[in-house]
Write a protein that holds these residues in place. Structure first.
Motif, PDB file in Angstrom:
ATOM      1  N   SER A   1       0.750  -1.109   0.059  1.00 51.62           N
ATOM      2  CA  SER A   1      -0.061   0.426   0.363  1.00 51.62           C
ATOM      3  C   SER A   1       0.948   1.296  -0.231  1.00 51.62           C
ATOM      4  N   ASN A   2       0.299   2.906  -0.561  1.00 51.84           N
ATOM      5  CA  ASN A   2       1.456   4.309  -0.305  1.00 51.84           C
ATOM      6  C   ASN A   2       1.279   4.472   0.927  1.00 51.84           C
ATOM      7  N   GLY A   3       1.992   4.632   0.793  1.00 51.90           N
ATOM      8  CA  GLY A   3       2.958   5.404   2.242  1.00 51.90           C
ATOM      9  C   GLY A   3       4.148   5.443   2.343  1.00 51.90           C
ATOM     10  N   CYS A   4       4.613   5.539   3.609  1.00 52.66           N
ATOM     11  CA  CYS A   4       5.768   6.444   3.913  1.00 52.66           C
ATOM     12  C   CYS A   4       6.576   5.542   3.686  1.00 52.66           C
ATOM     13  N   ASP A   5       6.451   4.259   3.850  1.00 53.30           N
ATOM     14  CA  ASP A   5       6.990   2.852   3.348  1.00 53.30           C
ATOM     15  C   ASP A   5       6.861   2.409   2.700  1.00 53.30           C
ATOM     16  N   ASN A   6       6.492   2.836   1.263  1.00 62.04           N
ATOM     17  CA  ASN A   6       6.106   2.162  -0.338  1.00 62.04           C
ATOM     18  C   ASN A   6       7.379   1.933  -0.847  1.00 62.04           C
ATOM     19  N   ALA A   7       7.698   0.804  -1.039  1.00 64.76           N
ATOM     20  CA  ALA A   7       9.293   1.323  -1.293  1.00 64.76           C
ATOM     21  C   ALA A   7       9.273   1.844  -3.441  1.00 64.76           C
ATOM     22  N   LEU A   8       8.455   2.190  -3.262  1.00 65.31           N
ATOM     23  CA  LEU A   8       8.534   3.564  -4.597  1.00 65.31           C
ATOM     24  C   LEU A   8       8.252   4.974  -3.930  1.00 65.31           C
ATOM     25  N   GLY A   9       7.870   4.891  -2.743  1.00 64.97           N
ATOM     26  CA  GLY A   9       8.217   6.514  -2.641  1.00 64.97           C
ATOM     27  C   GLY A   9       7.073   7.065  -2.939  1.00 64.97           C
ATOM     28  N   GLN A  10       7.429   8.313  -2.734  1.00 64.44           N
ATOM     29  CA  GLN A  10       6.446   9.176  -3.057  1.00 64.44           C
ATOM     30  C   GLN A  10       5.569   9.519  -4.992  1.00 64.44           C
ATOM     31  N   LEU A  11       6.523   9.118  -5.779  1.00 59.43           N
ATOM     32  CA  LEU A  11       6.287   9.200  -6.982  1.00 59.43           C
ATOM     33  C   LEU A  11       6.968   8.111  -8.035  1.00 59.43           C
ATOM     34  N   VAL A  12       5.853   8.192  -8.814  1.00 60.76           N
ATOM     35  CA  VAL A  12       6.713   7.102  -9.594  1.00 60.76           C
ATOM     36  C   VAL A  12       6.783   7.676 -11.385  1.00 60.76           C
ATOM     37  N   PHE A  13       7.313   7.495 -11.933  1.00 57.57           N
ATOM     38  CA  PHE A  13       7.646   8.071 -13.354  1.00 57.57           C
ATOM     39  C   PHE A  13       7.533   7.006 -13.928  1.00 57.57           C
ATOM     40  N   ARG A  14       6.133   6.751 -15.320  1.00 56.95           N
ATOM     41  CA  ARG A  14       5.243   5.475 -16.174  1.00 56.95           C
ATOM     42  C   ARG A  14       6.484   5.685 -17.942  1.00 56.95           C
ATOM     43  N   PHE A  15       6.497   5.033 -18.367  1.00 58.84           N
ATOM     44  CA  PHE A  15       7.469   5.128 -19.170  1.00 58.84           C
ATOM     45  C   PHE A  15       7.145   3.365 -19.750  1.00 58.84           C
ATOM     46  N   GLN A  16       6.593   3.695 -21.215  1.00 53.17           N
ATOM     47  CA  GLN A  16       6.926   2.392 -21.958  1.00 53.17           C
ATOM     48  C   GLN A  16       7.814   1.382 -22.244  1.00 53.17           C
ATOM     49  N   ASN A  17       7.940   0.320 -22.110  1.00 59.73           N
ATOM     50  CA  ASN A  17       9.108  -0.216 -21.684  1.00 59.73           C
ATOM     51  C   ASN A  17       9.049  -1.806 -22.022  1.00 59.73           C
ATOM     52  N   GLU A  18       9.481  -2.867 -22.098  1.00 57.10           N
ATOM     53  CA  GLU A  18       9.503  -4.246 -22.281  1.00 57.10           C
ATOM     54  C   GLU A  18       9.583  -4.757 -20.944  1.00 57.10           C
ATOM     55  N   TYR A  19      10.807  -4.496 -20.154  1.00 50.91           N
ATOM     56  CA  TYR A  19      10.991  -4.650 -18.982  1.00 50.91           C
ATOM     57  C   TYR A  19      10.274  -4.636 -17.991  1.00 50.91           C
ATOM     58  N   ASP A  20       9.474  -3.722 -17.785  1.00 45.59           N
ATOM     59  CA  ASP A  20       8.423  -3.601 -16.598  1.00 45.59           C
ATOM     60  C   ASP A  20       9.442  -2.830 -15.644  1.00 45.59           C
ATOM     61  N   ILE A  21      10.237  -1.875 -16.346  1.00 46.05           N
ATOM     62  CA  ILE A  21      10.598  -1.208 -14.963  1.00 46.05           C
ATOM     63  C   ILE A  21      10.028   0.091 -15.282  1.00 46.05           C
ATOM     64  N   TYR A  22      10.381   0.807 -14.497  1.00 47.07           N
ATOM     65  CA  TYR A  22      10.099   2.612 -14.182  1.00 47.07           C
ATOM     66  C   TYR A  22      11.044   3.169 -13.277  1.00 47.07           C
ATOM     67  N   LEU A  23      11.113   4.861 -12.866  1.00 48.82           N
ATOM     68  CA  LEU A  23      11.846   5.638 -12.552  1.00 48.82           C
ATOM     69  C   LEU A  23      10.550   6.170 -11.167  1.00 48.82           C
ATOM     70  N   HIS A  24      11.568   5.929 -10.023  1.00 54.28           N
ATOM     71  CA  HIS A  24      10.453   6.283  -9.402  1.00 54.28           C
ATOM     72  C   HIS A  24      11.471   6.730  -7.992  1.00 54.28           C
ATOM     73  N   ASP A  25      10.710   7.071  -7.001  1.00 57.34           N
ATOM     74  CA  ASP A  25      11.090   7.862  -5.709  1.00 57.34           C
ATOM     75  C   ASP A  25      11.371   6.698  -4.882  1.00 57.34           C
ATOM     76  N   THR A  26      12.224   7.058  -3.765  1.00 53.61           N
ATOM     77  CA  THR A  26      11.812   5.981  -2.665  1.00 53.61           C
ATOM     78  C   THR A  26      12.680   6.795  -1.290  1.00 53.61           C
TER      79      THR A  26
END
Length: 168
Positions: free
Chosen positions: A104-129
């Motif tokens: 769930s979202n919140g201060c312990d979330n591995a993605l932090g407060q923001l996740v940036f999405r972009f198309q790619n075949e690897y299912d990766i993204y840019l995110h806060d931590t």
């Protein structure tokens, strides 16, 4: 620039630099070319099966409170919540394709407060931590192949400010 552990945003005559954390040796971040299409604030994290089976379930089997304390939940493919007890966790470990997990979202979330999405075949993204201490290191290979970015809120603000579509 993965080898330099750096993200550079070029806007007009200015270059903004952000330190990044990339994939560890066992889960290297692939090189790719894509554009950020959107970002989400306070995201939930859909946990990859490999991480669920190899990291989260073993920790949960050792500590019954791990799942709740880390805000992880497991569901079957029909979307039914699966209580995290030893019997159920062992069942998930035996048949992971029948389940999925979320943090769930919140201060312990591995993605932090923001996740940036972009198309790619690897299912990766840019995110806060929440693990900001990694940005102080010279070698920053600690992720599961996604790219963690320093000062994610500043990057989001710049993207919004200079978005070609923002005035349309």
């Amino acid at each position: 620039n993965l080898p330099a552990f750096m993200l550079k945003l070029h806007v007009l005559d200015t270059v903004y630099e952000f330190k990044v954390v990339v994939g560890k040796t066992t889960a290297q971040t692939p090189s790719l070319n894509s554009n950020i299409t959107y970002f989400t604030t306070f995201p939930e994290w859909k946990i990859p099966q490999k991480i669920l089976v190899n990291e989260i379930i073993p920790k949960a089997l050792k500590n019954v409170d791990y799942m709740e304390n880390s805000h992880f939940s497991i569901y079957d493919r029909a979307g039914n919540y699966i209580r995290a007890n030893k019997t159920n966790l062992l069942q998930v470990k035996r048949n992971p394709q029948l389940y999925y997990a979320r943090q769930s979202n919140g201060c312990d979330n591995a993605l932090g407060q923001l996740v940036f999405r972009f198309q790619n075949e690897y299912d990766i993204y840019l995110h806060d931590t929440p693990e900001q201490q990694f940005f102080k290191r010279d070698v920053r290979t600690f992720s599961h192949s996604c790219i963690r970015v320093e000062r994610a809120q500043e990057l989001a603000g710049l993207l919004l400010k200079y978005d070609d579509n923002s005035s349309k």
